[in-house]
Design a protein around this motif. Sequence first.
Motif, PDB file in Angstrom:
ATOM      1  N   MET A   1      28.856  30.079  34.491  1.00  0.00           N
ATOM      2  CA  MET A   1      29.739  29.991  35.646  1.00  0.00           C
ATOM      3  C   MET A   1      31.104  30.560  35.269  1.00  0.00           C
ATOM      4  N   SER A   2      31.660  31.334  36.138  1.00  0.00           N
ATOM      5  CA  SER A   2      32.935  32.004  35.881  1.00  0.00           C
ATOM      6  C   SER A   2      34.111  31.092  36.217  1.00  0.00           C
ATOM      7  N   ASN A   3      35.172  31.202  35.415  1.00  0.00           N
ATOM      8  CA  ASN A   3      36.380  30.425  35.660  1.00  0.00           C
ATOM      9  C   ASN A   3      37.471  31.280  36.283  1.00  0.00           C
ATOM     10  N   LYS A   4      37.090  32.385  36.905  1.00  0.00           N
ATOM     11  CA  LYS A   4      38.078  33.263  37.523  1.00  0.00           C
ATOM     12  C   LYS A   4      38.703  32.572  38.731  1.00  0.00           C
ATOM     13  N   VAL A   5      40.005  32.757  38.882  1.00  0.00           N
ATOM     14  CA  VAL A   5      40.740  32.181  39.999  1.00  0.00           C
ATOM     15  C   VAL A   5      41.472  33.310  40.714  1.00  0.00           C
ATOM     16  N   LEU A   6      41.366  33.311  42.032  1.00  0.00           N
ATOM     17  CA  LEU A   6      42.088  34.289  42.829  1.00  0.00           C
ATOM     18  C   LEU A   6      43.541  33.854  42.899  1.00  0.00           C
ATOM     19  N   LYS A   7      44.433  34.657  42.311  1.00  0.00           N
ATOM     20  CA  LYS A   7      45.856  34.306  42.286  1.00  0.00           C
ATOM     21  C   LYS A   7      46.698  35.554  42.459  1.00  0.00           C
ATOM     22  N   LEU A   8      47.948  35.343  42.806  1.00  0.00           N
ATOM     23  CA  LEU A   8      48.879  36.452  42.968  1.00  0.00           C
ATOM     24  C   LEU A   8      49.026  37.195  41.648  1.00  0.00           C
ATOM     25  N   SER A   9      49.349  38.469  41.731  1.00  0.00           N
ATOM     26  CA  SER A   9      49.468  39.313  40.549  1.00  0.00           C
ATOM     27  C   SER A   9      50.921  39.679  40.277  1.00  0.00           C
ATOM     28  N   ASN A  10      51.211  39.968  39.028  1.00  0.00           N
ATOM     29  CA  ASN A  10      52.524  40.512  38.669  1.00  0.00           C
ATOM     30  C   ASN A  10      52.598  41.995  39.020  1.00  0.00           C
ATOM     31  N   ASP A  11      51.424  42.627  39.231  1.00  0.00           N
ATOM     32  CA  ASP A  11      51.348  44.024  39.674  1.00  0.00           C
ATOM     33  C   ASP A  11      51.477  44.012  41.186  1.00  0.00           C
ATOM     34  N   LYS A  12      52.719  44.040  41.677  1.00  0.00           N
ATOM     35  CA  LYS A  12      52.905  43.864  43.110  1.00  0.00           C
ATOM     36  C   LYS A  12      53.835  44.891  43.709  1.00  0.00           C
ATOM     37  N   MET A  13      53.611  45.129  44.991  1.00  0.00           N
ATOM     38  CA  MET A  13      54.514  45.962  45.774  1.00  0.00           C
ATOM     39  C   MET A  13      55.293  45.062  46.724  1.00  0.00           C
ATOM     40  N   LEU A  14      54.644  44.059  47.289  1.00  0.00           N
ATOM     41  CA  LEU A  14      55.325  43.084  48.144  1.00  0.00           C
ATOM     42  C   LEU A  14      55.264  41.712  47.481  1.00  0.00           C
ATOM     43  N   PHE A  15      54.130  41.034  47.621  1.00  0.00           N
ATOM     44  CA  PHE A  15      54.014  39.679  47.091  1.00  0.00           C
ATOM     45  C   PHE A  15      52.933  39.518  46.029  1.00  0.00           C
ATOM     46  N   GLY A  16      52.144  40.531  45.783  1.00  0.00           N
ATOM     47  CA  GLY A  16      51.108  40.469  44.759  1.00  0.00           C
ATOM     48  C   GLY A  16      49.730  40.103  45.265  1.00  0.00           C
ATOM     49  N   VAL A  17      49.536  40.068  46.583  1.00  0.00           N
ATOM     50  CA  VAL A  17      48.239  39.692  47.141  1.00  0.00           C
ATOM     51  C   VAL A  17      47.183  40.744  46.809  1.00  0.00           C
ATOM     52  N   CYS A  18      47.438  41.985  47.108  1.00  0.00           N
ATOM     53  CA  CYS A  18      46.455  43.049  46.838  1.00  0.00           C
ATOM     54  C   CYS A  18      46.209  43.195  45.336  1.00  0.00           C
ATOM     55  N   GLY A  19      47.260  43.073  44.539  1.00  0.00           N
ATOM     56  CA  GLY A  19      47.098  43.128  43.083  1.00  0.00           C
ATOM     57  C   GLY A  19      46.246  41.982  42.572  1.00  0.00           C
ATOM     58  N   GLY A  20      46.416  40.799  43.147  1.00  0.00           N
ATOM     59  CA  GLY A  20      45.607  39.645  42.768  1.00  0.00           C
ATOM     60  C   GLY A  20      44.148  39.824  43.126  1.00  0.00           C
ATOM     61  N   ILE A  21      43.880  40.375  44.298  1.00  0.00           N
ATOM     62  CA  ILE A  21      42.501  40.650  44.716  1.00  0.00           C
ATOM     63  C   ILE A  21      41.885  41.686  43.776  1.00  0.00           C
ATOM     64  N   ALA A  22      42.657  42.713  43.431  1.00  0.00           N
ATOM     65  CA  ALA A  22      42.170  43.743  42.510  1.00  0.00           C
ATOM     66  C   ALA A  22      41.864  43.150  41.138  1.00  0.00           C
ATOM     67  N   ASP A  23      42.733  42.291  40.632  1.00  0.00           N
ATOM     68  CA  ASP A  23      42.488  41.643  39.333  1.00  0.00           C
ATOM     69  C   ASP A  23      41.215  40.801  39.372  1.00  0.00           C
ATOM     70  N   TYR A  24      41.029  40.064  40.449  1.00  0.00           N
ATOM     71  CA  TYR A  24      39.878  39.171  40.576  1.00  0.00           C
ATOM     72  C   TYR A  24      38.560  39.938  40.544  1.00  0.00           C
ATOM     73  N   PHE A  25      38.505  41.057  41.276  1.00  0.00           N
ATOM     74  CA  PHE A  25      37.269  41.827  41.350  1.00  0.00           C
ATOM     75  C   PHE A  25      37.177  42.930  40.301  1.00  0.00           C
TER      76      PHE A  25
END
Length: 63
Positions: free
Chosen positions: A1-25
């Motif tokens: 089982m994976s312990n990955k968590v969808l979270k905001l990223s430091n790689d951000k243009m606005l708030f880090g949402v898209c960067g967080g999704i990219a990190d997760y997947f």
Amino acid sequence: MSNKVLKLSNDKMLFGVCGGIADYFGWSAGAVRLLYVLVSVLSAAFPGILVYLVLWLLMPGAD
């Protein structure tokens, strides 16, 4: 089982949402941002902005 968590990223243009999704997947942040813009434009922008803001409020911050 994976312990990955969808979270905001430091790689951000606005708030880090898209960067967080990219990190997760394991995708490119630029590709996720482009896909987000395309989906938002094709859905008349408002739902995309609303979803982005909800994700920003719900996703935990980056480490």
